[in-house]
Design an enzyme around this catalytic site. Structure first.
Site, PDB file in Angstrom:
ATOM      1  CE  LYS A 223      -4.202  41.583  15.159  1.00 12.19           C
ATOM      2  NZ  LYS A 223      -5.470  40.851  14.999  1.00 12.19           N
ATOM      3  NE  ARG A 257      -1.935  34.389  14.854  1.00 12.45           N
ATOM      4  CZ  ARG A 257      -1.423  35.409  14.172  1.00 12.45           C
ATOM      5  NH1 ARG A 257      -1.622  36.656  14.593  1.00 12.45           N
ATOM      6  NH2 ARG A 257      -0.723  35.210  13.069  1.00 12.45           N
TER       7      ARG A 257
END
Length: 279
Positions: A223, A257
């Protein structure tokens, strides 16, 4: 803290953290390496992730990165249902999570063979989601978020970040439990209605979320909180992802995840080894 999830009558043990591999059936997910547009490509990627140690495959047909364009319900179903059916047929022991904020997509995906609903909106974008989860009797990943992918960037004002996120998650956990939902996983929603610095506050304070008494899922893989801080790109963010995943594991994460399964599985093994030698 609850350490199991009921997956179709079988218990998934979370006392050892599990790795969830990301399969995006989208043309516009923020990390190009996660995109698969054909069923055969999805098969190859699923096969690799399972061989590398993923216990859950998280399948999404609607990009939810900040600013992402909306996709119709029909298009989302068209993208995900063939892949759910393929995975269920070719990898019958794989656990499939459907990444959607739409109750109809959730319901049809579960009917096609998926096992878990992963809702990035935490019920905010579909008033029928909580009742649908309760009726389906499947695990539900409740992510903290505000607004929509188009508006979330402007909704990151908090009186006290950790307290506010905790309170908002706890309120929804209570609502779900009142409806009879037994298996709930909490996700702080890194990058969703939070800026980069707020993401690091949440990661640093992760142990505070154990008060929720549900497993914690952490999704920081590649991210912008990593690559923007390091002045690199998402493609160059594997090392940074592994660092933050390791910190998450040390602070109590039950599920990671990730885009890169092998490296996450190695992080789990080494943290478990470290903790086994803690006096």
């Amino acid at each position: 803290m609850k350490k199991t999830l009921n997956i179709g009558g079988k218990l998934l043990d979370l006392s050892t953290p599990q790795v969830m591999g990301i399969l995006n059936v989208t043309p516009d997910s923020f990390y190009s390496g996660s995109r698969v547009l054909q069923v055969e490509d999805a098969y190859k990627k699923a096969e690799r992730m399972i061989s590398e140690g993923a216990s859950i495959l998280d399948l999404g047909g609607h990009s939810t990165r900040p600013g992402a364009d909306a996709v119709s319900e029909e298009e989302e179903l068209k993208r995900v249902l063939p892949v759910v059916e393929m995975i269920q047929k070719r990898f019958p022991d794989a656990i499939i999570s459907i990444d959607t904020f739409r109750s109809t997509v959730a319901r049809e995906s579960i009917a096609a063979g998926a096992h878990i609903i992963n809702d990035i909106a935490g019920g905010n974008m579909d008033a029928n989601m909580f009742e649908t989860v309760a009726a389906l009797h499947v695990p539900y990943i409740l992510m903290h978020s505000r607004g929509t992918p188009q508006t979330m960037k402007e909704l990151n004002q908090y009186d006290d970040l950790v307290t506010d996120v905790l309170r908002e998650l706890q309120t929804k956990i209570y609502q779900l439990q009142q409806l009879g939902v037994k298996d709930i996983v909490a996700d702080m929603g890194f990058g969703f209605a939070k800026n980069a610095d707020q993401n690091y506050v949440l990661l640093n304070e992760l142990k505070a979320f154990q008060i929720l008494n549900v497993p914690l899922l952490i999704g920081v893989s590649r991210k912008s909180m990593i690559w923007r801080k390091l002045n690199i790109t998402a493609d160059q963010s594997l090392n940074g992802t592994t660092v933050l995943n390791t910190i998450a594991l040390l602070n109590g994460a039950s599920i990671l995840r990730v885009h890169d399964v092998k490296e996450a599985v190695e992080a789990v093994k080494l943290v478990q080894l470290l903790q086994s030698h803690t006096s």
